[in-house]
Design an enzyme around this catalytic site. Sequence first.
Site, mmCIF file in Angstrom:
data_model
loop_
_atom_site.group_PDB
_atom_site.id
_atom_site.type_symbol
_atom_site.label_atom_id
_atom_site.label_comp_id
_atom_site.label_asym_id
_atom_site.label_seq_id
_atom_site.Cartn_x
_atom_site.Cartn_y
_atom_site.Cartn_z
ATOM 1 N N ASP A 65 -54.588 -60.218 -16.007
ATOM 2 C CA ASP A 65 -53.757 -59.044 -15.656
ATOM 3 C C ASP A 65 -52.789 -58.773 -16.758
ATOM 4 O O ASP A 65 -52.214 -57.858 -16.815
ATOM 5 C CB ASP A 65 -53.082 -59.272 -14.427
ATOM 6 C CG ASP A 65 -52.200 -60.288 -14.372
ATOM 7 O OD1 ASP A 65 -52.034 -61.096 -15.077
ATOM 8 O OD2 ASP A 65 -51.420 -60.690 -13.165
ATOM 9 N N SER A 66 -52.899 -59.309 -17.701
ATOM 10 C CA SER A 66 -52.222 -59.229 -19.040
ATOM 11 C C SER A 66 -52.866 -57.814 -19.729
ATOM 12 O O SER A 66 -52.295 -57.126 -20.532
ATOM 13 C CB SER A 66 -52.430 -60.185 -20.203
ATOM 14 O OG SER A 66 -53.786 -60.678 -20.339
ATOM 15 N N ASP A 108 -57.990 -62.525 -12.737
ATOM 16 C CA ASP A 108 -56.828 -62.586 -12.067
ATOM 17 C C ASP A 108 -56.421 -61.898 -10.659
ATOM 18 O O ASP A 108 -57.240 -60.666 -10.652
ATOM 19 C CB ASP A 108 -55.572 -62.216 -13.025
ATOM 20 C CG ASP A 108 -55.130 -63.254 -13.892
ATOM 21 O OD1 ASP A 108 -55.364 -64.241 -13.532
ATOM 22 O OD2 ASP A 108 -54.564 -62.940 -14.786
ATOM 23 N N LYS A 137 -58.074 -66.308 -10.248
ATOM 24 C CA LYS A 137 -56.686 -67.143 -10.599
ATOM 25 C C LYS A 137 -55.651 -66.464 -10.103
ATOM 26 O O LYS A 137 -55.516 -65.239 -9.590
ATOM 27 C CB LYS A 137 -56.273 -67.173 -12.009
ATOM 28 C CG LYS A 137 -55.133 -67.906 -12.608
ATOM 29 C CD LYS A 137 -55.147 -68.074 -13.877
ATOM 30 C CE LYS A 137 -54.616 -66.669 -14.789
ATOM 31 N NZ LYS A 137 -53.127 -66.217 -14.333
ATOM 32 N N GLU A 139 -51.204 -66.806 -8.890
ATOM 33 C CA GLU A 139 -49.984 -67.588 -9.611
ATOM 34 C C GLU A 139 -49.021 -67.959 -8.535
ATOM 35 O O GLU A 139 -48.936 -67.557 -7.317
ATOM 36 C CB GLU A 139 -49.218 -66.380 -10.229
ATOM 37 C CG GLU A 139 -49.742 -65.902 -11.493
ATOM 38 C CD GLU A 139 -48.836 -64.775 -12.425
ATOM 39 O OE1 GLU A 139 -49.379 -64.470 -13.147
ATOM 40 O OE2 GLU A 139 -47.691 -64.686 -12.005
ATOM 41 N N GLU A 206 -47.993 -72.485 -17.991
ATOM 42 C CA GLU A 206 -47.458 -71.569 -19.024
ATOM 43 C C GLU A 206 -45.990 -71.778 -19.128
ATOM 44 O O GLU A 206 -45.217 -72.029 -18.361
ATOM 45 C CB GLU A 206 -47.697 -70.119 -18.598
ATOM 46 C CG GLU A 206 -47.300 -69.154 -19.550
ATOM 47 C CD GLU A 206 -47.637 -67.827 -19.227
ATOM 48 O OE1 GLU A 206 -47.261 -66.907 -20.097
ATOM 49 O OE2 GLU A 206 -48.485 -67.539 -18.205
#
Length: 290
Positions: A65-66, A108, A137, A139, A206
């Site tokens: 999602d970057s 993501d 993925k 978070e 991270e």
Amino acid sequence: MSAAPASPYGTLPAAPPAATRKPVSLPRLREMHAQGEKITMLTAYDATFAAVADAAGVECILVGDSLGMVCQGLGSTVGVTLEAMRHHTDCVARGLRRAQATAWLIADLPFGSYHESREQALRSATVLMQAGAHMVKLEGGGWTTDTVYFLVERGIPVCAHLGLTPQTVHALGGYRVQGRGEEAAATLRSQAHALQDAGAAMLVLEMVPAALSAALTAELTHCATIGIGAGAGAAGQVLVLHDMLGMNLGKMPKFVHNFMAEAHSVQGAMQAYVRAVKDGSFPVDALHAW
């Protein structure tokens, strides 16, 4: 025409042709983890860069999602929608198929697409899996553990993400190192073990202290850690594609190395990255010791 500058990581042999490489699968990733072979991961958001990364020998392609920052010009990942993630996952998956690629494709789950309930997470994961992802993925720890179990139980491989979690950057007070101090480290360690027990096959760490990352890597025998700003002790590494090519529009994170600076091509830069991760010369802990 002048010769390309020499790479500090030595001669960079071409990656084996896709036809001679076995497709990367979850059992293969587990085998690499068990044998101590470093896993390489890069983000990609379109068909061409995904195919080039695969040809360079990158095992895992992450549609991150970057893309909100590097493709859409957003200030954070929070504004990225599920439809945007579906679109880019579809583009990457088609590029990999056209190239007869072997890479493992991770996508993501964006902010707000799995927070409401386990059922919402399943619907969102289904969208990305049907677009071509092999794994999703998400978070965070604690509240996500039940969601991870729910997805894995239904045949959806999951990569978890702890430490600096960009989707909650506002709650964290900015892009800061996480897991410092005994209490914070103990919380992160507890969450990591819970995510492994829930079935997460991979765990992105991270911006956590290198010592904590290395300790978790040794402890999590069934969940491969993937570091980003978390030291060389992780089971693998991931970087944002644009960062490692030196194309960051903002401030370059100090844990990033510009692999394009010593390469003659994008594929050469990716090969240098793969080689450096495999031989342990990247990352250099002393350059970003937290």
